[in-house]
Design an enzyme around this catalytic site. Structure first.
Site, PDB file in Angstrom:
ATOM      1  N   PHE A   1       0.830  -1.203   0.000  1.00  0.00           N
ATOM      2  CA  PHE A   1       0.000   0.000   0.000  1.00  0.00           C
ATOM      3  C   PHE A   1       0.865   1.253   0.000  1.00  0.00           C
ATOM      4  O   PHE A   1       1.805   1.378   0.793  1.00  0.00           O
ATOM      5  CB  PHE A   1      -0.891   0.050   1.252  1.00  0.00           C
ATOM      6  CG  PHE A   1      -2.105  -0.825   1.202  1.00  0.00           C
ATOM      7  CD1 PHE A   1      -3.305  -0.348   0.712  1.00  0.00           C
ATOM      8  CD2 PHE A   1      -2.042  -2.131   1.652  1.00  0.00           C
ATOM      9  CE1 PHE A   1      -4.433  -1.159   0.677  1.00  0.00           C
ATOM     10  CE2 PHE A   1      -3.161  -2.956   1.620  1.00  0.00           C
ATOM     11  CZ  PHE A   1      -4.359  -2.461   1.126  1.00  0.00           C
ATOM     12  N   ASP A   2       0.521   2.188  -0.858  1.00  0.00           N
ATOM     13  CA  ASP A   2       1.002   3.556  -0.732  1.00  0.00           C
ATOM     14  C   ASP A   2       0.355   4.154   0.520  1.00  0.00           C
ATOM     15  O   ASP A   2      -0.650   3.626   1.018  1.00  0.00           O
ATOM     16  CB  ASP A   2       0.605   4.332  -1.991  1.00  0.00           C
ATOM     17  CG  ASP A   2       0.913   5.807  -1.897  1.00  0.00           C
ATOM     18  OD1 ASP A   2       2.063   6.150  -1.574  1.00  0.00           O
ATOM     19  OD2 ASP A   2      -0.003   6.618  -2.135  1.00  0.00           O
TER      20      ASP A   2
END
Length: 222
Positions: A8-9
């Site tokens: 995940f960013d």
């Protein structure tokens, strides 16, 4: 890393950090007398490496380290908490963990700050590891952060990236990792699609269903 990993960013994907980042960017640009006519123009500071974005706004390349220092003088004390998790993100992460997915963070934000923010919002425990940029210049881009994460953890048999900008898509693509883009962040959906995003999620339910769909060993749960 095992099977079924999701990277995940952070900014624009897990949390809405725009207010703090834009205020700190304006502080730095004001220092150089660079006018900002439209506050929304500062949205591009959310996500990509700061040095690249400051150069686009007219900060000379040799001044980017100074600009980043000015930015961080406010961000590290105030700006990092002008931020909040997107509604439903905690439930999404919990549901993914319950399904057996292994979750990681890959962000261009400095790693200590990313850890502090995720701990502040009670999200850090969902992740196997939170990987971010170094405080120097050895690791700044999404490509470099993902390379570092893979060096630390090995490569999963099935792996996806989730992010809100073309930088996320291209950084993951450099390592042969497909990306699901999210439409609620600060990037441009068309740019993500052009960069090669395999799908775009417009809400948390869509994202969950896409992740389950694209990770092959979860086919029995569709």
């Amino acid at each position: 890393m095992g099977d079924n990993a999701i990277l995940f960013d952070l900014d624009g994907t897990l949390t809405d950090s725009g207010e703090g980042i834009m205020k700190c960017a304006k502080l730095a640009l004001d220092h150089y007398g660079i006018p900002v006519q439209n506050r929304d123009a500062l949205r591009v500071f959310v996500g990509p490496p700061l040095a690249e974005t400051f150069i686009k706004f007219g900060v000379p390349p040799e001044k980017t380290e100074e600009a980043i220092a000015i930015f961080r003088s406010r961000y590290l004390s105030v700006g990092k908490f002008e931020n909040f998790p997107y509604p439903g993100i905690s439930s999404l992460l919990r549901d993914l963990k319950d399904r057996g997915f292994r979750l990681y963070v890959a962000t261009s934000k400095p790693e200590p700050t990313a850890v502090e923010i995720l701990e502040h919002f009670g999200l850090a425990a969902y992740f196997e590891q939170i990987c971010g940029a170094s405080m120097g210049t050895s690791r700044t881009t999404k490509d470099e952060v993902i390379a570092y994460l893979l060096e630390q953890n090995g490569r999963a048999d099935h792996i996806l990236m989730v992010g809100d900008t073309a930088f996320d898509v291209l950084g993951a693509k450099a390592h042969g990792i497909p990306t699901i883009g999210v439409a609620w962040g600060y990037g441009n959906v068309t740019e993500m699609q052009q960069a090669g995003a395999v799908a775009i999620a417009h809400n948390m339910d869509e994202l969950f269903n896409l992740l389950v769909f694209y990770l092959p060993s979860n086919t029995e749960r569709r």
